[in-house]
Each structure stands twice: as structure tokens, then as C-alpha cells.
Design a protein around this motif. Sequence first.
Motif, mmCIF file in Angstrom:
data_model
loop_
_atom_site.group_PDB
_atom_site.id
_atom_site.type_symbol
_atom_site.label_atom_id
_atom_site.label_comp_id
_atom_site.label_asym_id
_atom_site.label_seq_id
_atom_site.Cartn_x
_atom_site.Cartn_y
_atom_site.Cartn_z
ATOM 1 N N VAL A 285 0.858 -1.177 0.000
ATOM 2 C CA VAL A 285 0.000 0.000 0.000
ATOM 3 C C VAL A 285 0.898 1.232 0.000
ATOM 4 N N ALA A 286 0.605 2.185 -0.870
ATOM 5 C CA ALA A 286 1.413 3.401 -0.935
ATOM 6 C C ALA A 286 1.218 4.234 0.330
ATOM 7 N N ASP A 287 2.281 4.977 0.702
ATOM 8 C CA ASP A 287 2.202 5.810 1.899
ATOM 9 C C ASP A 287 1.238 6.980 1.703
ATOM 10 N N SER A 288 1.273 7.608 0.566
ATOM 11 C CA SER A 288 0.386 8.745 0.296
ATOM 12 C C SER A 288 -0.707 8.303 -0.676
ATOM 13 N N LEU A 289 -1.952 8.485 -0.257
ATOM 14 C CA LEU A 289 -3.092 8.059 -1.067
ATOM 15 C C LEU A 289 -4.054 9.226 -1.254
ATOM 16 N N ALA A 290 -4.566 9.332 -2.466
ATOM 17 C CA ALA A 290 -5.567 10.364 -2.758
ATOM 18 C C ALA A 290 -6.955 9.801 -2.483
ATOM 19 N N LEU A 291 -7.153 9.325 -1.242
ATOM 20 C CA LEU A 291 -8.437 8.756 -0.845
ATOM 21 C C LEU A 291 -8.982 9.551 0.324
ATOM 22 N N PRO A 292 -10.303 9.704 0.411
ATOM 23 C CA PRO A 292 -10.891 10.383 1.570
ATOM 24 C C PRO A 292 -10.481 9.693 2.869
ATOM 25 N N MET A 293 -10.370 10.470 3.937
ATOM 26 C CA MET A 293 -9.902 9.913 5.197
ATOM 27 C C MET A 293 -10.847 8.847 5.747
ATOM 28 N N HIS A 294 -12.176 9.042 5.557
ATOM 29 C CA HIS A 294 -13.095 8.035 6.089
ATOM 30 C C HIS A 294 -12.957 6.710 5.341
ATOM 31 N N VAL A 295 -12.563 6.754 4.067
ATOM 32 C CA VAL A 295 -12.332 5.516 3.320
ATOM 33 C C VAL A 295 -11.073 4.823 3.840
ATOM 34 N N GLN A 296 -10.016 5.589 4.074
ATOM 35 C CA GLN A 296 -8.792 5.004 4.626
ATOM 36 C C GLN A 296 -9.041 4.404 6.004
ATOM 37 N N THR A 297 -9.852 5.095 6.823
ATOM 38 C CA THR A 297 -10.187 4.564 8.156
ATOM 39 C C THR A 297 -10.934 3.243 8.038
ATOM 40 N N ALA A 298 -11.917 3.186 7.123
ATOM 41 C CA ALA A 298 -12.678 1.951 6.941
ATOM 42 C C ALA A 298 -11.780 0.819 6.455
ATOM 43 N N LEU A 299 -10.875 1.102 5.508
ATOM 44 C CA LEU A 299 -9.966 0.065 5.010
ATOM 45 C C LEU A 299 -9.014 -0.401 6.110
ATOM 46 N N LEU A 300 -8.584 0.515 6.980
ATOM 47 C CA LEU A 300 -7.725 0.127 8.104
ATOM 48 C C LEU A 300 -8.464 -0.832 9.027
ATOM 49 N N ARG A 301 -9.725 -0.538 9.358
ATOM 50 C CA ARG A 301 -10.488 -1.428 10.249
ATOM 51 C C ARG A 301 -10.765 -2.773 9.573
ATOM 52 N N ILE A 302 -11.018 -2.744 8.276
ATOM 53 C CA ILE A 302 -11.229 -4.004 7.549
ATOM 54 C C ILE A 302 -9.960 -4.856 7.604
ATOM 55 N N ALA A 303 -8.802 -4.217 7.416
ATOM 56 C CA ALA A 303 -7.538 -4.949 7.475
ATOM 57 C C ALA A 303 -7.305 -5.521 8.864
ATOM 58 N N GLN A 304 -7.582 -4.731 9.907
ATOM 59 C CA GLN A 304 -7.393 -5.227 11.275
ATOM 60 C C GLN A 304 -8.304 -6.419 11.557
ATOM 61 N N GLY A 305 -9.568 -6.314 11.150
ATOM 62 C CA GLY A 305 -10.481 -7.432 11.358
ATOM 63 C C GLY A 305 -10.103 -8.659 10.545
ATOM 64 N N GLY A 306 -9.694 -8.435 9.285
ATOM 65 C CA GLY A 306 -9.315 -9.566 8.438
ATOM 66 C C GLY A 306 -8.082 -10.287 8.953
ATOM 67 N N ILE A 307 -7.054 -9.546 9.351
ATOM 68 C CA ILE A 307 -5.838 -10.178 9.872
ATOM 69 C C ILE A 307 -6.117 -10.869 11.203
ATOM 70 N N ALA A 308 -6.994 -10.283 12.030
ATOM 71 C CA ALA A 308 -7.371 -10.946 13.286
ATOM 72 C C ALA A 308 -8.005 -12.308 13.012
ATOM 73 N N ASN A 309 -8.867 -12.392 11.993
ATOM 74 C CA ASN A 309 -9.461 -13.682 11.623
ATOM 75 C C ASN A 309 -8.401 -14.663 11.125
ATOM 76 N N VAL A 310 -7.433 -14.161 10.358
ATOM 77 C CA VAL A 310 -6.364 -15.027 9.862
ATOM 78 C C VAL A 310 -5.567 -15.611 11.025
ATOM 79 N N ILE A 311 -5.227 -14.764 11.998
ATOM 80 C CA ILE A 311 -4.430 -15.220 13.145
ATOM 81 C C ILE A 311 -5.213 -16.225 13.978
ATOM 82 N N GLN A 312 -6.506 -15.984 14.183
ATOM 83 C CA GLN A 312 -7.294 -16.830 15.068
ATOM 84 C C GLN A 312 -7.727 -18.135 14.423
ATOM 85 N N HIS A 313 -8.017 -18.120 13.123
ATOM 86 C CA HIS A 313 -8.675 -19.284 12.531
ATOM 87 C C HIS A 313 -7.925 -19.932 11.372
#
Length: 396
Positions: A285-313
Motif C-alpha cells: 500500500v502506498a504511503d500517500s493516497l488520494a483517498l478520503p480519510m473516512h475511506v482510509q479509516t474503513a480500510l484500516l479497520r477491515i484490514a485489522q479485522g481480516g488479519i485478526a481472523n487469519v491469526i485466530q482461525h
Amino acid sequence: MAHRRLTPVFVALRSGLHLVFVGLTGLVIVRAVVAPSGASTLIIGLSLVLLGVYVAGALVAKRGRDRGRAGGIVWLALLVILWASLLGLTPEASYLVFPLFFLDLHLLGRRWGSVAIIAMTALAIVTLGLHGGWSVGGVVGPLVGAGVALLIGLGYQALAREAEEREALMAELVATRDQLAATEHESGVIAERARLAREIHDTVAQGLSSIQMLLHAAERADPGRPGIEHIRLARETAAANLVETRRFIRELTPPDLDDHGLGGVLRRLAATQWATQGLDVQVRVADSLALPMHVQTALLRIAQGGIANVIQHADARTATITLAVDPTSVLFTIVDDGVGFDTAAAADDSAARSDSFGLHATRERVQQLGGALTVDSAPGRGTRLAVELALTGVAS
């Protein structure tokens, strides 16, 4: 919520064992008093000493003052020596072998405890034969007692192991519940901050910007018009408020994203939190993105939830997070090399499974952004989670 290590069943079993030992020792003493012999005084004295050693050891163990396994073995050795001495004086002492069987299993373990039970059973049979002659009851009685003690003792150990596993599971569930509550609270706070930032940006900030441009146009159109100073003052006031509003919007955005961007935050999580849990996460993922902040926040939470599932299951060794952005769309993927799962079966019983909450929350986030979530997996070939967003539908 606190949990006791011993359930009431275990407390009752131990209390019953203590009562049996005290009762059988009392029986030996009563027998020596009712049917006196030349050794009655010695029998009563040894019985009292045996009872005193047993009670003292039980009290020390209950108060947690024992010195580990070595102290328990010394206590058991003293009891066996006193019991064997008492057995040489009176055949009634053979009854005491039954509660001693349980101590053998408890203190010596399954292997050496069984050996000790066999040796003590043989000693009881031989002593009974020497005292009153050989008989079927003198042989069968100790053998049956040893068998029953082995079955009950091994069953007790199995129950104790199950109770410890259940205790560990309960502790893990409580910790997971607390962690989930904290995570959901944090996610709610961040989501509300992002929502407020979007609302202020789309309403107040845009309105102030429009007012500033209109006043600036009026000021340029007729510089000599009466009241131009008021127009200029209004424009400057709108400009100052617009600056403050934009600062307020920046403060409402997640600090990590504001400082490091989505790529930087994901790389930091991969190098610290996820790496310590045994998962190697590659972030594309590039460091600088021309994406709205709420989209970046949502993608961050999706990544955290997805990786948590990978680690647990998933029982995976590696995972890759990729973000591809083109002028019209965004593709965000999480791919792992884990065990995978049957997506059809998971969809059928997702309502009854508590561990499907993370995927359900991810799907809700994607729906709020107007995107689509795809989960591609099968047993034995890992999982690919893909989020597709149209930029025209998520622009701020």
C-alpha cells in the motif's frame, strides 16, 4: 468474573476422602479398646500418630504451605511407614489402605502411583494372611479396593484436567470479551469522529467556502461601492472560520492515519502487533493516497479485522495486504496461505456462529461505503478477501 479452580465436586471428593481416613483410623482405635490385647496401647498410640501426621499434612496442603511435590512425597512416605507398622500389629489397619491408594495416585502420578498401589495391595494381602490365615475374602477384598481406587482416582485426574482446561477457556473467553468491548468502543469513537468530519466538511466547510468566494467576487466587482469594507470584513471572517473548520476536521480524523497514512499504519501493525503473533504480513500500500480519510479509516479497520481472523482461525504463516487505486475504483485485498474454509457452509450457519461477527462487521463497513465484498476460499488453499469500491461513490 472470578472462577475457582476447584469445583464443588472436587471439594466434596477430597472432604469425603479425609472423613474416610479419620473414620477408619477411629475404627482401628475402637477395635483396640473393645478387644484389648498386649499391643493395644501401641496400636492406639500409632493410630493417633498416624492420624496426627495425616491431619497436619492435609492442613499444610490446604493453606498452600507445602514445598512442592517433594514435600508431598515425604508426607506420603511417613503415612505408609506408620500404616505398615500398624498393619503388623492389627489386621484392621488393612482398611486404611483404601484412602492411601488415592494419595498414591495424587502425589505420585498415574505410573508410580499405580506401582505403589500394587505393592501396598500385596502387603495388605500378605499381612491379612499372616494374621488370620489365608482366605478368599482376604485376597479379593484388597484387590477389589485397589481396582475401585484406580478407577476413581484416574477418573478424578481426568476431571481435574478437564476443569483446568475449562478454566483456561473461560479466562480466554473473558479476556476476548473485554478486548472485543474495548475494540468496538474504539471503533465506534473513530467512526463517529469520521462521520462528524464528513458532515462538517460537506456542510459547514463547503458553505463557508462558498460565502468566501461570493464575497470576494462582490469585492472585486465594485471596489468603490459604499459598504465594501463590511463585505471585506465578512469575507475575512468567513476565511478565518473556514481555516478553523478545516483544522477541526483534521483533528477529528484518526491521528495515525493523519500522521502516517494507511500504508504506514499497516506496515507498523505488521512489524509489531501481527509479527509478534506469528504472522508475516506483507503490505503493498502506498504511503500517500488520494483517498478520503473516512475511506482510509474503513480500510484500516477491515484490514485489522481480516488479519485478526487469519491469526485466530486460518493457521497461516503469511498474508498479503494489497491496495490498487485507479481513477474510478479501489481494490483492497487480503490474501493468506492458511487452511481456508468452505464459504458455502460458513454462509449457511453464520447466524449460529459467534466467530462470524468479524466478517459480518466487515460486510457492513463495505456496504456503508457502497462497495462489494468478495470472500474466495476453500479448505486447504487459503483465503482471499476482496473489497471493491467505486471512487465516485466514496469521494468526500
